[in-house]
Design an enzyme around this catalytic site. Structure first.
Site, PDB file in Angstrom:
ATOM      1  CG  HIS B  14      44.413   4.898 115.761  1.00  0.00           C
ATOM      2  ND1 HIS B  14      43.839   4.930 114.317  1.00  0.00           N
ATOM      3  CD2 HIS B  14      45.144   5.640 115.322  1.00  0.00           C
ATOM      4  CE1 HIS B  14      44.539   5.010 113.160  1.00  0.00           C
ATOM      5  NE2 HIS B  14      45.501   6.080 114.131  1.00  0.00           N
ATOM      6  CD  GLU B  77      49.253   4.519 113.808  1.00  0.00           C
ATOM      7  OE1 GLU B  77      47.989   5.142 113.982  1.00  0.00           O
ATOM      8  OE2 GLU B  77      50.304   4.405 112.780  1.00  0.00           O
ATOM      9  CG  HIS B 106      47.168  11.795 130.602  1.00  0.00           C
ATOM     10  ND1 HIS B 106      46.427  12.986 131.442  1.00  0.00           N
ATOM     11  CD2 HIS B 106      45.967  11.577 130.562  1.00  0.00           C
ATOM     12  CE1 HIS B 106      45.856  13.011 132.029  1.00  0.00           C
ATOM     13  NE2 HIS B 106      44.984  12.177 131.449  1.00  0.00           N
ATOM     14  CD  GLU B 152      44.658  10.476 135.007  1.00  0.00           C
ATOM     15  OE1 GLU B 152      44.444  10.571 133.913  1.00  0.00           O
ATOM     16  OE2 GLU B 152      44.073  10.820 135.686  1.00  0.00           O
TER      17      GLU B 152
END
Lengths: 163, 163
Positions: B14, B77, B106, B152
């Site tokens: 994550h 998360e 990003h 993105e």
């Protein structure tokens, strides 16, 4: 099920972090964490490196890696702005965990055995933010990547968290 | 193949981002991007929300979600430090893309049709950092999440990048 048909194709493809020195970062993500370099795109001022864990049980061809890099999840993009690696003025990147600049927190790697993984990290000289034995959460750790980004090391099954 | 047997179990599980107001962020990640809420962990001072795209073609039980949340890749998360959502002193989180605080760049979502996805985002009132028609890179876009993090939007097949 996807919440709408319009988003059924969507995937969480990658997370991008800027790095000061790609040689140091690639050694860390490949040799310490075990990721594969899927692709590298060089531009005039910057180079992008895309890494991911290869779970295919075999080496991939570059063509397969190029395809997977767009179509899979769990990709890490490292951006190197040329020159930072030997610029004495460059102050380094923010980890996102202290002001100013708080926002992004960490990336997390799932491992089968946190203790064993951390013993190996110790031997390899990895910096720890939190060893498994520190604090209340005994089954997680936080290591630091070469730029100081936090990487949570979490077991595949149980989960306790720091904010 | 994994570079060493010791890292064969590793997965990029994550990425954690702090959010000001979970109601707003959950609406965005669930309704606009189509992610599912896999689990929610409430602590005294903060709550963690784990989201991911469900590619299983069916709804998962909560038990399956809990297991997948630890064992799969592509999880996001979101950390909510209680109170930020109505604290007039809270100045918001850094996107990671401007000084001070530059580092994280990003997250990226792969979609099958960037143009179509962006038309839908426009209709839903999503903020754009870069529309597909802006600049030289016509087949990617950047949208902003409710905290201003850059997302993105990339096609599954071809890839052109901004640093």
């Amino acid at each position: 099920m996807p919440r709408t048909a319009e988003t059924a194709s969507f995937k969480f493809n990658h997370t991008m972090l800027r790095v000061k020195d790609p040689k140091v970062s690639l050694a860390f993500y490949q040799d310490v964490l075990g990721m594969d370099l899927y692709s590298e795109q060089k531009f005039d001022d910057f180079t992008l490196y895309f890494l991911a864990f290869n779970h295919d049980g075999r080496d991939l061809t570059q063509e397969e890696k190029n395809a997977a890099r767009f179509s899979r999840e769990g990709v890490l993009e490292l951006t190197h702005n040329h020159g930072t690696e030997n610029d004495p003025e460059f102050k380094g990147y923010a980890s996102g965990n202290t002001d100013p600049g708080k926002g992004f927190g960490h990336i997390a790697i799932t491992v089968d055995d946190v203790e064993k993984a951390c013993e190996r990290f110790e031997k390899l000289g990895v910096q720890f933010k939190k060893r498994p034995s520190d604090g209340k959460m005994r089954n997680i750790a936080f290591i630091l990547d070469p730029d100081g980004y936090w990487i949570e090391i979490v077991p595949g099954q149980i989960k306790l968290i720091l904010k």
